[in-house]
Design an enzyme around this catalytic site. Sequence first.
Site, mmCIF file in Angstrom:
data_model
loop_
_atom_site.group_PDB
_atom_site.id
_atom_site.type_symbol
_atom_site.label_atom_id
_atom_site.label_comp_id
_atom_site.label_asym_id
_atom_site.label_seq_id
_atom_site.Cartn_x
_atom_site.Cartn_y
_atom_site.Cartn_z
ATOM 1 N N LYS A 264 0.859 -1.193 0.000
ATOM 2 C CA LYS A 264 0.000 0.000 0.000
ATOM 3 C C LYS A 264 0.893 1.239 0.000
ATOM 4 O O LYS A 264 1.077 1.910 1.009
ATOM 5 C CB LYS A 264 -0.925 -0.015 1.210
ATOM 6 N N LYS B 6 -12.815 7.714 0.592
ATOM 7 C CA LYS B 6 -11.407 7.964 0.891
ATOM 8 C C LYS B 6 -10.524 6.962 0.158
ATOM 9 O O LYS B 6 -10.852 5.781 0.044
ATOM 10 C CB LYS B 6 -11.139 7.894 2.388
ATOM 11 N N LEU C 18 -8.236 -1.736 -2.963
ATOM 12 C CA LEU C 18 -9.225 -0.732 -3.365
ATOM 13 C C LEU C 18 -8.746 0.681 -3.051
ATOM 14 O O LEU C 18 -9.026 1.612 -3.807
ATOM 15 C CB LEU C 18 -10.560 -1.019 -2.687
ATOM 16 N N LEU D 53 -16.959 -13.935 0.746
ATOM 17 C CA LEU D 53 -16.457 -14.083 2.110
ATOM 18 C C LEU D 53 -16.254 -15.545 2.498
ATOM 19 O O LEU D 53 -15.526 -15.839 3.443
ATOM 20 C CB LEU D 53 -17.409 -13.404 3.099
ATOM 21 N N THR E 67 -13.889 -7.739 -1.690
ATOM 22 C CA THR E 67 -13.994 -9.191 -1.528
ATOM 23 C C THR E 67 -13.681 -9.649 -0.116
ATOM 24 O O THR E 67 -13.664 -10.849 0.153
ATOM 25 C CB THR E 67 -13.046 -9.904 -2.510
#
Length: 405
Positions: free
Chosen positions: A106, A173, A139, A201, A160
Site C-alpha cells: 500500500k 477515501k 481498493l 467471504l 472481496t
Amino acid sequence: MNIQTLYSTSAPLHTPLAKHSDITWRMHATQDVKYNVSIVNGLLNPENSSLANACGKYNNNNDKTKRLVVIDSMVFDLYGDKLKIYFGSWNFDISWKILSGDEINKNMESAIEVTKSMADAGLLRRGEVVVGIGGGVLLDVVGFASSLYRRGVPYIRIPTTLMGQIDAGIGIKTGVNHGDHKNRLGSYFAPSSALIDTSFLGSLNQRHISNGVAEIIKMALIKDRALFELLDSISSHLTPGAFASDDLTIREIMSRAIAGMLAELEPNLWEAELARCVDYGHTFSPSLELLATPTLLHGEAVAVDMALCVALAKGRALLTDEEADRAIALIGKSGLPITHPIFEQDLLEKALADTVKHRDGLQRIPLTNGIGAATFVNDLTSGELTKALDFIAERQHLREQATVL
C-alpha cells in the site's frame, strides 16, 4: 459555478483598471457526489447484469467494450476463471492488472504501477471505467491511482473481504502509506459504484473475518446498540461460511453495519468536521498497526484501540462496569486481541500527539457514551491512559486464566 466579483468600478469597460487597485474574486463551487452501494447476490453469474451495467454495458452485443480490471492476486487465483467467463459473456475486452493486496504494497509505487496500466489499456478519460476487485488495501490503491490519472477517471469497487464490504470499500477515501504513517498520502474520490457480494467471504480464513468484525463492533459501540446485541447473540457463529450464507441474522448485521457507516459518512464526506464517530478505535491503532511485530491486521489493531477506549470510557463513568465487561468480552469472543506487547504508555502518547496534528490541534477522541452512542473528549490525560492500560492488562490476565482452565 458562481463567480462573485468583490471589486467593481463605474468606469467604462474599455477603461483599464487602476494599477494599484486590489481586486478579489471569490469562487464558489459545489461537487455533486452520487454513487450506489449495492448488495448483489450472484454477482459473477453471467445472467446477472449488475456488474456489466456498472461497467457501462447494458446489452451483450458483439461490440467489444474495453475495461481495465485491477485485481488482488489471491482473488484472481480463486475467481479469475469465473470473471473471465463473466466478462467474456458480456463481450468485454479486459486488460488485467494483478497486484498483491498485502499492506506492505500500500504505497505510492503500487499506485504509479496502476496508472501505468491505465495508460497501457488506452482507456478513454470518462467513458471507460477501471474495476478494482479485492480487499481494502487494493481498493485504496486503485482509488488513489484513479484520482491521480488524468486528474480523475471513473472506477468501480468490488470488495472481496468483510473489511472492504462494510468499511474500506464503501466510502470515498483513498490513500497509501508513506514513511511511518498510515494513509498519509490520499484523496477523496468517490467510486462510480460499489458492488457487494457476500459469497466472496466464504473463501476467507477466520482471521480475516474477525478482522472485518472489528469494524462492525465499532459501529455497534458508537451508533447501534441493536447491532451490538445481534453480534453478541451469535458471536460464536461469525464464520466465513455464515457470512457467505443467507442467514437472516448475518444479513441484518451486514445491512445495519453498512447503513450505519454510510449514514455517518454522507453528511461529512470530505471530513470538514474532524470530530467523527467512525474514528472510534482509530486514535492509537494506526501507530500500533505500523509498528507491531508480528504484523497485526487493521481490524486487530482497531480492536486493541477499542478495548483501551472502553477502559477510558469506564474511567469517566460513560460506561457501567457491566457494559465495559460486555464490550471487552465481545471483542475477545470475536477472535480479536484486546492488547499487544508494544501497546504501552510511550506509544500511546506519541500516537495521541500525532492524532492531535491530524485532527487540527484537538484530540477529538470518540468514546462510547453507553453502548450505542458516542461523545468526544479533548482533555485525555497521561494518567487516564495509565489506568486504562492497567484495566486492560487485568482483563487480559483473566482471559488467559479462563483459557487455561
